[in-house]
Motif scaffolding. Structure first.
Motif, short mmCIF file in Angstrom:
data_model
loop_
_atom_site.label_atom_id
_atom_site.label_comp_id
_atom_site.label_asym_id
_atom_site.label_seq_id
_atom_site.Cartn_x
_atom_site.Cartn_y
_atom_site.Cartn_z
N THR A 112 0.75 -1.19 0.05
CA THR A 112 -0.04 0.15 -0.06
C THR A 112 0.88 1.28 -0.09
N LEU A 113 1.96 1.27 0.85
CA LEU A 113 2.85 2.40 1.04
C LEU A 113 3.32 2.66 -0.36
N LEU A 114 4.06 1.39 -1.06
CA LEU A 114 4.53 1.52 -2.53
C LEU A 114 3.78 2.33 -3.55
N GLU A 115 2.44 1.66 -3.42
CA GLU A 115 1.56 2.32 -4.48
C GLU A 115 1.33 3.84 -3.99
N SER A 116 1.05 4.30 -2.85
CA SER A 116 0.97 5.56 -2.41
C SER A 116 2.18 6.26 -3.11
N LEU A 117 3.38 5.98 -2.79
CA LEU A 117 4.58 6.73 -3.13
C LEU A 117 4.65 6.83 -4.75
N ASN A 123 1.96 3.81 -12.61
CA ASN A 123 0.94 4.82 -11.85
C ASN A 123 0.33 5.78 -12.91
N ARG A 124 -0.44 6.67 -12.52
CA ARG A 124 -1.11 7.75 -13.39
C ARG A 124 -0.31 8.66 -14.28
N ARG A 125 0.55 8.86 -13.50
CA ARG A 125 1.94 9.79 -14.58
C ARG A 125 2.15 9.22 -15.74
N LEU A 126 2.34 7.90 -15.54
CA LEU A 126 3.02 7.22 -16.69
C LEU A 126 1.70 7.39 -17.78
N VAL A 127 0.44 7.09 -17.48
CA VAL A 127 -0.59 7.22 -18.43
C VAL A 127 -0.51 8.71 -19.16
#
Length: 864
Positions: free
Chosen positions: A180-185, A206-210
């Motif tokens: 969970t922490l890794l996904e948040s970071l 992550n969303r930034r890649l999209v």
């Protein structure tokens, strides 16, 4: 009528079947404890019911001393609520069976307790045990006690599985939190992140890649190869992009940076790296993307401005540097870069005196610059710059001050010319003549040293008696390089001897004759004694201090002493000294002395090797003579016995000869054959030992029993010699040794005592302690002189003449080699005419690797 024995067997069979049934039932019940959610009380009730216990407890004590009741049967609800006191001392050795339990049910008179340990206390587990209480001594077969102990082993396994299952649940919770922490970071990052598994499946993004790539979510969630194919359509160099991706898939341990240019004009920085755990397990790959389009545009604009300014400054070959009022470098032209080896980017913003000035001049230059920036300094001056390579360059500077509209000093512009080569040419022109004179002088001195060494080598090579050659060399050395020369050599016992002393004519009148050949003191703090002791040169050269060398009341302020070294050993020392009124020694004389010492050491070593070779040849010839005589004697006896039998056989008398006569002849043949076999085996043992092919077959052997057997075997030989043997080997002394080699050691020592004991009483004693076994063989025979005790353990060495005593002279050598290979040591105590005592010390644990040195063994006969 039934047989009582059959009834007892049937009863025992029934008891064993019942035991097996109970054990099976309780084992199945214990398997339920693998689940940590299952309580242990039900199992304890089953144990109490099947074993007839009044109370059954499962008690655990952790490392902090806290007592925990894992399960119980036979306790009331009130008793279960009572607190259990901790152990008196956390981390102590008190186990669950020694804990004072506060339960009233345990205070009934007549209770009998069984304590079954489950897990002992160690670094990884807490102590745990079953405590079973009976109202009387239980009427159970003795096998029940073993059954309960085996049940304790099952509970140990169940308890370990409960702990393991608990740790697995905790690990799963921790893993979920980390995920969970890794996904948040990842979502909070400004970089586009894509992580794939080692099988090529996209694990997360992550969303930034999209946002950066504008690809569909379903495509990004597909395989890593599918994403690579889609992204390659958006970059300017798709082939390079796909090749790089394939490289990182093939070389999964590789990582690296790259820059991508997209077809829409954007620029991405890409970083590929493996996802590896701390213990080196490979999980997949991670790819990071950062949009650097705006940053690259700004960098291009700034670079254009810098290129324009640099082009202006680079038009001239002179040195140009622009500094602010703090001394920081603002501009640095190409000529400065070529001369110093630093680029402008490396020095931008640095204070020039910290980077370009020598450390010892930095403070002075900083003060001068402070005056210059205040408008008070010199506009023309010379100073040295320090290049990257550490070279000093002399620069003639002309400085100009650039002021602001307010009149304040804003910049200092320096224009310089490198005059290093000009000044260097001037200095070289002045020094050329001096160098030529010095070179001529050095050549003459070197020629004299070479001639001296050649003449000394001729003296050393022309004689096999090194003492005479060294005296001639010492005299030659005094003629060329010294007022006093001494040569000292070390004997085999490392005692010093002064072999040669030579003095100049001036010194000879002042030198006391009584001290001329006094050997040096090996405990001296300096001088030839210290050189002999340490094997290192010592000297008092020009400019090295006032340490004087004193001999016979005279002090030499300039002296040197070098060791004579050969094959890693110090053979002696060569010492040279000069009077106060002479010139002091330098490094050139030290080099000559060391070379002379090397050649002298080679001559001494060659002479000693020649003498040792001659001695070895003499020992070899003597051994061959003895060996041929020892082998010829049994061969002659064999021939005579066989010839006698052949004569009887040919004449027909063999058939009529008595059995006793034939038996005596055959026994004589057997004795001589055994004697020859013993001689051959002795030679083979020496050959194997020296070739390093002696193999040991280690087993547990009682040294005392072996000595008693060997003593009994020697009874006939003792009777022939007239000697008596007293054996002190009553206490067993087992150890890990090779039985046959240990037998050979004892046999050789006892044979040696009989041969040289002159028929007098012999004692053999076995003793020792827990670590070392001691074997002592004592005779009262001819003894061994002290000067020959060190030689008797060598091959082919004898303390007596072979004419009076037979044998090959290899027995004690084989003993010493076998004892050494068994990890032990042997020594002898003897006086001429007063017998000899041989003591062997052997480690009872067997030979170690590497074998311990003989000095490490206990050789005190009082331990026996």
């Amino acid at each position: 009528m039934a047989d009582p024995r059959e009834d007892e067997d049937r009863k025992l069979t029934e008891e064993r079947l019942a035991l097996l049934s109970v054990l099976q039932e309780l084992t199945v019940a214990a398997l339920d404890l693998f689940d940590p959610s299952k309580p242990a009380d039900a199992f304890m009730d089953r144990v109490a019911e099947r074993l007839g216990c009044m109370v059954a407890l499962w008690v655990q004590v952790d490392a902090r001393g806290q007592v925990i009741l894992q399960g119980a049967s036979g306790l009331s609800a009130a008793s279960r609520q009572l607190p259990i006191p901790a152990r008196a001392e956390p981390g102590g050795k008190q186990g669950p069976a020694e804990v004072d339990l506060p339960f009233p049910e345990l205070e009934l008179p007549g209770l009998v307790r069984w304590s079954i340990p489950i897990i002992g206390a160690d670094a990884a587990h807490s102590a745990s045990a079953l405590l079973l209480y009976f109202d009387r001594e239980p009427r159970l077969p003795r096998h029940y006690r073993g059954m309960v102990e085996r049940l304790g082993g099952v509970l140990r396994t169940a308890l370990m599985h409960r702990q393991l299952f608990t740790r697995i649940l905790e690990s799963e919770r921790a893993l979920h939190q980390q995920k969970t922490l890794l996904e948040s970071l990842s979502e909070a990052s400004d970089e586009g992140i894509l992580i794939s598994t080692q099988e090529g499946r996209t694990l997360t993004h992550n969303r930034r890649l999209v946002q950066m790539w504008g690809l569909e979510e379903a495509l990004l969630s597909a395989s890593y190869e599918a994403w690579v194919r889609a992204a390659a359509e958006l970059v300017e160099e798709p082939a390079r992009f796909t090749e790089r991706a394939a490289f990182f898939i093939e070389h999964r341990d590789a990582s690296g940076h790259d820059e991508l240019r997209l077809k829409d004009g954007r620029i991405f920085e890409q970083y590929d790296a493996p996802v590896v755990s701390a213990d080196g397990v490979y999980y997949g790959r991670a790819v990071y993307f950062r949009d650097v389009t705006a940053r690259r545009r700004t960098e291009r604009d700034l670079q254009h401005e810098r290129d324009f300014s640099s082009a202006v400054l680079d038009t001239a070959r002179a040195l140009f540097i622009v500094l602010d009022v703090e001394g920081r470098i603002v501009r640095f032209n190409r000529a400065c870069q070529e001369m110093t080896g630093y680029s402008f980017e490396e020095l931008r913003g640095a204070r020039f005196w910290k980077q370009l000035q020598a450390p010892e001049e930095a403070a002075r230059v900083e003060r001068d610059f402070a005056q210059l920036s205040a408008g008070l300094g010199h506009e023309e001056y010379e100073s040295c710059w320090l290049t990257r390579a550490g070279e000093r360059r002399l620069i003639a500077w002309s400085s100009n001050i650039l002021r602001s509209p307010t009149g304040a000093v804003e910049y200092i512009i320096g224009t310089g010319i490198d005059i290093t080569e000009q000044r260097r040419a001037e200095r070289e022109r002045d020094q050329t003549f001096l160098r030529e004179q010095q070179a001529r002088t050095r050549a003459e001195e070197q020629e004299g040293r070479s001639a001296f060494l050649a003449e000394a080598s001729g003296l050393l090579a022309g004689s096999l008696a090194p003492e005479d050659a060294l005296r001639n060399v010492a005299a030659l050395t005094v003629q060329r390089f010294a007022d006093w020369c001494a040569v000292d050599l070390l004997d085999n016992d490392h005692s010093p001897q002064r072999i040669a002393v030579a003095q100049s004519q001036t010194l000879r009148a002042r030198w006391p004759a009584k001290d001329a050949h006094a050997p040096p003191d090996l405990n001296a703090t300096h001088g030839p004694g210290r050189v002999l002791r340490r094997g290192e040169p010592e000297f008092c050269l020009e400019g090295c201090g006032p340490t004087a060398l004193e001999y016979g009341g005279l002090e030499f302020q300039s002296w040197l002493s070098v060791p004579l070294l050969a094959r890693g050993r110090t053979l002696g020392a060569l010492t040279l000294a000069r009077m106060d009124d002479g010139s002091r020694y330098g490094l050139a004389e030290l080099t000559v002395a060391q070379e002379l010492a090397r050649r002298a050491a080679m001559a001494v070593d060659n002479a000693r090797l020649y003498r040792e070779a001659q001695q070895a040849i003499g020992l070899r010839d003597e051994f061959l003579s003895v060996a041929s005589h020892e082998l010829k004697t049994p061969v002659t006896s064999l021939q005579l016995s066989v010839q006698g039998l052949l004569r009887r056989a040919r004449s027909g008398a063999l058939c009529t000869a008595s059995v006793e006569t034939v038996t005596q002849s055959v026994e004589g043949i057997e004795r001589q054959a055994m004697r020859m076999a013993k001689l051959v085996n002795t030679l083979l043992d020496v050959s194997r030992i020296h070739a390093g092919r002696l193999e040991l077959e280690l087993e547990e052997v009682d040294l005392a029993a072996l000595v008693r057997d060997i003593a009994a075997r020697f009874a006939p030989e003792l009777a022939l010699s007239g000697a008596t043997l007293e054996v002190h080997a009553d206490t067993p002394m087992p150890g890990i040794w090779d039985r046959s080699r240990l037998d050979q050691i004892v046999t050789n020592l006892l044979s040696n005592a009989i041969k040289y004991g002159e028929g007098k009483p012999i004692e053999i004693q076995v003793g020792g302690d827990a670590r070392t076994a001691l074997l002592e063989v004592r005779d009262q025979g001819i003894g061994i002189p002290e000067g020959q005790q060190a030689l008797i353990f060598r091959a082919f060495e004898r303390a007596v003449s072979s004419r009076h005593y037979g044998g090959l002279g290899l027995g004690l050598h084989i003993v010493s080699q076998l004892v050494e290979r068994l990890g032990g040591a042997v020594r002898v105590q003897s006086e001429a005419g007063r017998g000899a005592t041989f003591t062997v010390a052997l480690p009872r644990s067997g030979p170690a690797a590497p074998r311990p040195a003989p000095a490490d063994m206990h050789l005190d006969a009082n331990h026996a």
